[in-house]
Write a protein that holds these residues in place. Sequence first.
Motif, PDB file in Angstrom:
ATOM      1  N   GLU A  75      41.426  43.512  45.842  1.00  0.00           N
ATOM      2  CA  GLU A  75      43.029  43.764  45.613  1.00  0.00           C
ATOM      3  C   GLU A  75      43.466  43.044  44.454  1.00  0.00           C
ATOM      4  O   GLU A  75      44.572  43.430  44.023  1.00  0.00           O
ATOM      5  CB  GLU A  75      43.784  42.956  46.968  1.00  0.00           C
ATOM      6  CG  GLU A  75      43.499  43.152  48.456  1.00  0.00           C
ATOM      7  CD  GLU A  75      44.048  42.400  49.217  1.00  0.00           C
ATOM      8  OE1 GLU A  75      45.120  41.692  48.862  1.00  0.00           O
ATOM      9  OE2 GLU A  75      43.531  42.378  50.205  1.00  0.00           O
ATOM     10  N   LEU A  76      42.702  42.279  43.589  1.00  0.00           N
ATOM     11  CA  LEU A  76      43.056  41.753  42.418  1.00  0.00           C
ATOM     12  C   LEU A  76      43.112  42.670  41.300  1.00  0.00           C
ATOM     13  O   LEU A  76      42.153  43.763  41.181  1.00  0.00           O
ATOM     14  CB  LEU A  76      42.049  40.602  41.976  1.00  0.00           C
ATOM     15  CG  LEU A  76      42.037  39.557  43.212  1.00  0.00           C
ATOM     16  CD1 LEU A  76      41.001  38.486  42.626  1.00  0.00           C
ATOM     17  CD2 LEU A  76      43.274  38.660  43.432  1.00  0.00           C
ATOM     18  N   ASN A  77      44.157  42.866  40.409  1.00  0.00           N
ATOM     19  CA  ASN A  77      43.884  43.549  39.156  1.00  0.00           C
ATOM     20  C   ASN A  77      43.346  42.930  38.191  1.00  0.00           C
ATOM     21  O   ASN A  77      42.760  41.715  38.087  1.00  0.00           O
ATOM     22  CB  ASN A  77      45.589  43.748  38.696  1.00  0.00           C
ATOM     23  CG  ASN A  77      46.182  42.682  38.623  1.00  0.00           C
ATOM     24  OD1 ASN A  77      45.872  41.646  37.853  1.00  0.00           O
ATOM     25  ND2 ASN A  77      47.517  42.607  38.903  1.00  0.00           N
ATOM     26  N   GLU A  78      43.042  43.498  37.068  1.00  0.00           N
ATOM     27  CA  GLU A  78      42.333  43.106  35.697  1.00  0.00           C
ATOM     28  C   GLU A  78      42.767  41.751  35.350  1.00  0.00           C
ATOM     29  O   GLU A  78      42.253  41.043  34.822  1.00  0.00           O
ATOM     30  CB  GLU A  78      42.523  44.084  34.730  1.00  0.00           C
ATOM     31  CG  GLU A  78      41.638  45.421  34.860  1.00  0.00           C
ATOM     32  CD  GLU A  78      40.229  45.085  35.082  1.00  0.00           C
ATOM     33  OE1 GLU A  78      39.470  44.111  34.120  1.00  0.00           O
ATOM     34  OE2 GLU A  78      39.416  45.528  35.883  1.00  0.00           O
ATOM     35  N   GLU A  79      44.125  41.600  35.015  1.00  0.00           N
ATOM     36  CA  GLU A  79      44.628  40.273  34.841  1.00  0.00           C
ATOM     37  C   GLU A  79      44.686  39.193  35.553  1.00  0.00           C
ATOM     38  O   GLU A  79      44.154  38.002  35.278  1.00  0.00           O
ATOM     39  CB  GLU A  79      46.306  40.400  34.538  1.00  0.00           C
ATOM     40  CG  GLU A  79      46.916  39.033  33.996  1.00  0.00           C
ATOM     41  CD  GLU A  79      46.635  38.718  32.730  1.00  0.00           C
ATOM     42  OE1 GLU A  79      46.452  37.618  32.366  1.00  0.00           O
ATOM     43  OE2 GLU A  79      46.039  39.629  31.771  1.00  0.00           O
TER      44      GLU A  79
END
Length: 338
Positions: A75-79
């Motif tokens: 669920e985590l984005n790149e940032e």
Amino acid sequence: MLIHVEVLKTKKQNKKNKYLKFFFIILIILAASYFIYKEKHNIYLFFRSLFLSEDIKFIQTKNQKIESELRRIHELNEEQLKQLNNQINDNINVLKYLENTSNNLNNIYYYLSLSYFYRILINLEFSKEHLIKQILIGELPPIRKDKAQYEKDIKNLQIYTKKFLAIDRENNQEIQLINIISDILNNKILTKAYYKKINSINFHSKDFLNLYYEWFYLVLNSNFGDIQKIQTYFNNQPSWEFHPSEKLLIEANTYYYKKDYFNLIQTFQNYNTQIDKNKDKWVYLEFLRLLTETYFLQKNYLFTQYYINETEKMLQDYSDDFVKERIKKIKEKLKAPY
């Protein structure tokens, strides 16, 4: 007059000395500032090393937060992944500094092993799809980001897990598990030694590492034909949830490696009667591939050819490079003189 001249000379000399002192003080301040700027990280780590026990507790607390994030990694984005990686890097920097300044090596090697393992989890694609692929075709989880960094992390992980186990081999199941995983990822091969080791670990916890324990437990037990352990696993509320068709396929794969071809064929018949083949085409394709290889190994070339034909029909609708290559090799062997 002479006295007046001497007084003037003395004043000039004192003034000159004053400027020189001021100049040297400025130089010292500049040199000190440059040194502090250049070595700020090591100075920071030095002062932190004065509070080792507090640092270990801080890292332990931080690890709990890191693990809670890793539980939802998809669920985590790149940032968010970048921030997570920075937290892990900070832990590694502190711990590697402490390694050279402390006698508390047991804790330091333990947390270094965990930290490098966390970085590997960020870099690899641990998903159910890739778990099944590793069980069936031996394909390791793909690298998502930095291959060079991943390879360095694997080497460091092996170094620190082995250093920890040299101090405390018996009492820590977590590092024993991470060591097995690091060996498999590094050597890219499954051996009977790993199969024995994974089954010697009493890892029944529902904590963070349990997901990865079950991953390699399934891979090794299926690839060494331990059908009893696979079926027991499915009956014990596992962390990895499989559809009925996927369970039957993993069982069939386990029978294949056990060389129990009768039960493999029975499993396929169960699949045929229970599952809609159009729903999970890739599962049906893998069953066809296993049956083709099974009949070929039994030298039943009539059935081999039948399942080659069925597999090739299926490949027209659902392409799979691995299956294509396996069927191609079997066809070449069928043409070769015996």
